[in-house]
Design an enzyme around this catalytic site. Structure first.
Site, PDB file in Angstrom:
ATOM      1  N   HIS A 294       1.350   6.292   3.391  1.00 30.30           N
ATOM      2  CA  HIS A 294       0.096   7.601   3.592  1.00 30.30           C
ATOM      3  C   HIS A 294       0.518   8.605   4.477  1.00 30.30           C
ATOM      4  O   HIS A 294       1.791   8.614   5.064  1.00 30.30           O
ATOM      5  CB  HIS A 294      -0.889   6.524   4.446  1.00 30.30           C
ATOM      6  CG  HIS A 294      -2.152   7.427   4.693  1.00 30.30           C
ATOM      7  ND1 HIS A 294      -2.393   8.320   5.785  1.00 30.30           N
ATOM      8  CD2 HIS A 294      -3.173   7.310   3.667  1.00 30.30           C
ATOM      9  CE1 HIS A 294      -3.652   8.607   5.496  1.00 30.30           C
ATOM     10  NE2 HIS A 294      -4.155   8.039   4.319  1.00 30.30           N
TER      11      HIS A 294
ATOM     12  N   HIS B 204       1.447   7.838   7.839  1.00 32.48           N
ATOM     13  CA  HIS B 204       2.788   7.140   8.318  1.00 32.48           C
ATOM     14  C   HIS B 204       3.917   8.182   8.206  1.00 32.48           C
ATOM     15  O   HIS B 204       4.680   8.009   8.858  1.00 32.48           O
ATOM     16  CB  HIS B 204       2.887   6.142   7.080  1.00 32.48           C
ATOM     17  CG  HIS B 204       2.010   4.889   7.165  1.00 32.48           C
ATOM     18  ND1 HIS B 204       1.236   4.468   6.159  1.00 32.48           N
ATOM     19  CD2 HIS B 204       1.496   4.119   8.189  1.00 32.48           C
ATOM     20  CE1 HIS B 204       0.509   3.745   6.308  1.00 32.48           C
ATOM     21  NE2 HIS B 204       0.684   3.291   7.720  1.00 32.48           N
TER      22      HIS B 204
ATOM     23  N   LYS C 138       0.684  -1.162   0.090  1.00 34.48           N
ATOM     24  CA  LYS C 138       0.046  -0.037  -0.195  1.00 34.48           C
ATOM     25  C   LYS C 138       0.909   1.262  -0.029  1.00 34.48           C
ATOM     26  O   LYS C 138       2.068   1.305   0.629  1.00 34.48           O
ATOM     27  CB  LYS C 138      -0.952  -0.191   1.265  1.00 34.48           C
ATOM     28  CG  LYS C 138      -2.061  -1.165   1.205  1.00 34.48           C
ATOM     29  CD  LYS C 138      -3.386  -0.499   1.789  1.00 34.48           C
ATOM     30  CE  LYS C 138      -3.995  -1.957   2.146  1.00 34.48           C
ATOM     31  NZ  LYS C 138      -4.664  -2.032   3.357  1.00 34.48           N
TER      32      LYS C 138
HETATM   33  N1  ARG Z   1       0.894  -0.889  10.173  1.00 38.34           N
HETATM   34  C1  ARG Z   1      -0.089  -0.321  10.766  1.00 38.34           C
HETATM   35  C2  ARG Z   1      -0.822   0.856  10.119  1.00 38.34           C
HETATM   36  O1  ARG Z   1      -0.551   1.236   9.000  1.00 38.34           O
HETATM   37  C3  ARG Z   1       0.587   0.641  11.965  1.00 38.34           C
HETATM   38  C4  ARG Z   1       1.556  -0.411  12.946  1.00 38.34           C
HETATM   39  C5  ARG Z   1       1.851   0.254  14.046  1.00 38.34           C
HETATM   40  N2  ARG Z   1       2.390  -0.559  14.969  1.00 38.34           N
HETATM   41  C6  ARG Z   1       1.876  -1.390  15.731  1.00 38.34           C
HETATM   42  N3  ARG Z   1       2.688  -2.085  16.606  1.00 38.34           N
HETATM   43  N4  ARG Z   1       0.691  -1.922  15.659  1.00 38.34           N
HETATM   44  O2  ARG Z   1      -1.756   1.074  10.294  1.00 38.34           O
END
Ligand code: ARG
Length: 570
Positions: A129, A132, A126
């Site tokens: 974003h 992010h 993906k």
């Molecule tokens: N990959 C997740 C997202 O984009 C965020 C992960 C954050 N870290 C975690 N340990 N859950 O929403």
């Protein structure tokens, strides 16, 4: 200023018999206006304790409080207003900053302690974003703040590289994908496949089943499934890496969700053993009704794991690997419930360290009013935003300073800095809007504004050396002469840097540093307008140059802590 607060607290508590130094330190404050002193003590709490009016207590303290650092003391409306000896203040602070240079503001309070910071963590296949990005810059800044305070800080990119969506991608790729397209268009192509899968699956439900099966095969270690998955991961990481390079961000670990694949069975049996797991229509979950939360899903009907499961496994792994004092997770507040749920599961499992798990939530970012949702493939690519910021900055620099060397490098540092700063400019929980005008405004409360103040300070110092030669620039002179309002305002702010860094750490709030940098840059600009530097008479010039040097150092350190470069010219 902290050290002055402590010094004053020591004196005051010696004058009072029932109140200790710590309590007084906590009461001491900085007045809003310079006319009310440099440090003040409100006497309202003491008034209750001693059963005397606040003003009476203030007057009594005022009569007896003295030290060679204090110029005078006034009792006004229940406050003790303390005016420090300006000359001594100037001398102490500037000497300290010039002495400590790059480490000014740092401390050793974290010695021997480890924090792990889980940030950025984009999802494979993906686009990266804008949320992010915010996670990346907040997490990166926290990393620098903790390290500056002596902690060992581990940066973890918890890549979203596992889950049913990869089953969908495999199905879509096998049906409609093409090696060449994938190599050429990378994540864009993966996103298209993903969108197409959803369109088709609406008519043909069997696709969903197929996708689930593929994910089950991935979890079971099936070679074909994993080989395709690997390809998706590599393509995505290559693209993310370009963004990290632009931002100057690195990680200590890229152990994403997939890393915990072989660590989940253990978690599941531990949950079972501790009698926390319940079956519900074939799925396994931990009930959290007692805590007014929906259950945490641990296993689906088909036995596959979920986001919760992987976070629980990751936390247990991190505790045993790093023995962290704090584990920090930086995501937008849409994930509040997710973190509350699994933090609770860790608590129910009996792990004391559940208290050390901290969710650092932040607000949404929108681009000039538009949402930046990745749905329907209508995406604004972050890399494009950064490239545009650099290009626009280059135009601005071209107009402002056409003879600048190395314009490309500076445009990159300032353009990227503007985007980073925008993300850190207000307290993290606030939603923010990104606009080009606001972020790139060299006169606004922006990254470029702070960078420009730093460049201005560097430029003055450079000119001084050109004019007077290296030996001519002796950075001491009569520091005690820096007692005019504009200089003192700057000096008082310089003196607060260390406490701001600590506060930013305690509140997990990089915006405290960005706000500080703006304030310091503003008062430095005031100073610069009111005080001639190079044309001042010898001793005054030297003192002012020393102040400029102290500002340059402190701005550079502040910029470093929020992840911005500090170009010497711009
Ligand atoms: N990959 C997740 C997202 O984009 C965020 C992960 C954050 N870290 C975690 N340990 N859950 O929403």
């Amino acid at each position: 200023m902290e050290m002055y607060k402590r010094m004053i607290a020591r004196h005051i508590s010696a004058l009072l018999d029932q109140v200790g130094e710590e309590e007084i330190t906590a009461l001491l404050d900085y007045p809003q206006h310079a006319a009310m002193g440099d440090i003040c003590l409100p006497c309202f709490k003491l008034s209750k304790l001693y059963r005397k009016s606040p003003q009476h207590i203030a007057e009594q303290l005022t009569e007896r409080l003295s030290s060679d650092m204090i110029e005078r003391v006034e009792a006004v409306a229940g406050y003790v207003n303390i005016f420090l000896n300006k000359g001594k203040l100037a001398k102490q602070i500037i000497e300290q900053i010039l002495g400590q240079a790059d480490s000014y503001g740092s401390r050793n309070i974290g010695q021997g302690k480890t924090v792990v910071i889980d940030f950025s963590s984009p999802n494979i296949a993906k686009p990266f974003h804008i949320a992010h990005l915010r996670s990346t810059v907040i997490g990166h800044s926290l990393h620098r703040i903790f390290s500056f305070l002596g902690y060992s800080s581990i940066r973890i990119n918890h890549l979203g590289d596992w889950g049913t969506q990869f089953g969908k991608l495999i199905v879509a790729y096998k049906l409609w994908g093409d090696e060449e397209q994938l190599e050429k268009h990378g994540i864009d192509d993966l996103l298209k496949l993903y969108v197409k899968f959803h369109e088709k699956a609406e008519q043909q439900a069997s696709l969903e089943d197929e996708a689930r099966q593929w994910f089950v095969r991935m979890e079971a270690g099936d070679e074909e499934a994993l080989q395709l998955w690997h390809q998706f991961v590599n393509i995505s990481i290559t693209e993310f890496q370009r963004i990290y390079d632009l931002l100057g961000v690195e990680f200590d670990s890229y152990a994403g969700e997939s890393f915990y694949n072989d660590k989940m069975e253990q978690v599941v049996s531990e949950l079972e053993h501790k009698q926390l797991l319940e079956k519900d229509e074939g799925a396994s979950l931990v009930r959290l009704d007692a805590y007014h939360m929906p259950p945490a899903l641990i296993l689906k009907k088909d036995g596959s794991s979920l986001y919760h499961t992987r976070d629980i496994a990751a936390a247990i792994y991190r505790k045993s690997t790093y023995n962290f004092e704090k584990a920090i997770y930086v995501t937008d507040y849409a994930q509040n419930l997710h973190f509350q749920q699994w933090f609770k599961v860790i608590e129910l499992m009996g792990y004391e360290w559940h208290r050390d798990l901290l969710h650092v939530a932040f607000g949404r970012v929108s681009l000039e009013g538009m949402g930046l949702s990745t749905r329907k493939g209508n995406v604004i690519k972050l890399e494009d935003v950064l490239m545009q910021a650099i290009a626009k900055t280059k135009d601005i620099i071209e107009a402002r300073n056409p003879s600048l060397n190395d314009k490309d490098k500076v445009a990159k540092e300032v353009g990227v800095g503007a985007v980073i700063f925008n993300d850190l400019s207000s307290s993290r929980i606030k939603d923010i809007v990104f606009t080009w005008e606001d972020s790139l405004n060299f006169e606004g409360e922006t990254g470029p504004y702070v960078q420009y103040a730093h460049a201005r300070a560097s430029n003055v110092l450079k000119k001084a050396t050109q004019k007077l030669g290296q030996e001519g620039v002796v950075l001491d002179g009569g520091l005690a002469m820096l007692t005019d309002d504009a200089s003192i305002q700057v000096i008082k702010q310089l003196a607060q840097f260390t406490e701001k860094v600590e506060l930013a750490m305690h509140k997990l709030e990089p915006s405290i540093i960005s706000r500080y940098a703006i304030d310091l840059a503003q008062s430095f600009n005031q100073f610069y307008h009111h005080n001639p530097i190079l044309n001042a008479q010898d001793e005054v010039r030297q003192a002012r140059l020393a102040l400029v040097k102290a500002v340059q150092i402190t701005l550079r350190n502040a910029l470093y802590l929020i992840g911005l470069a500090a170009p010497e010219e711009m």
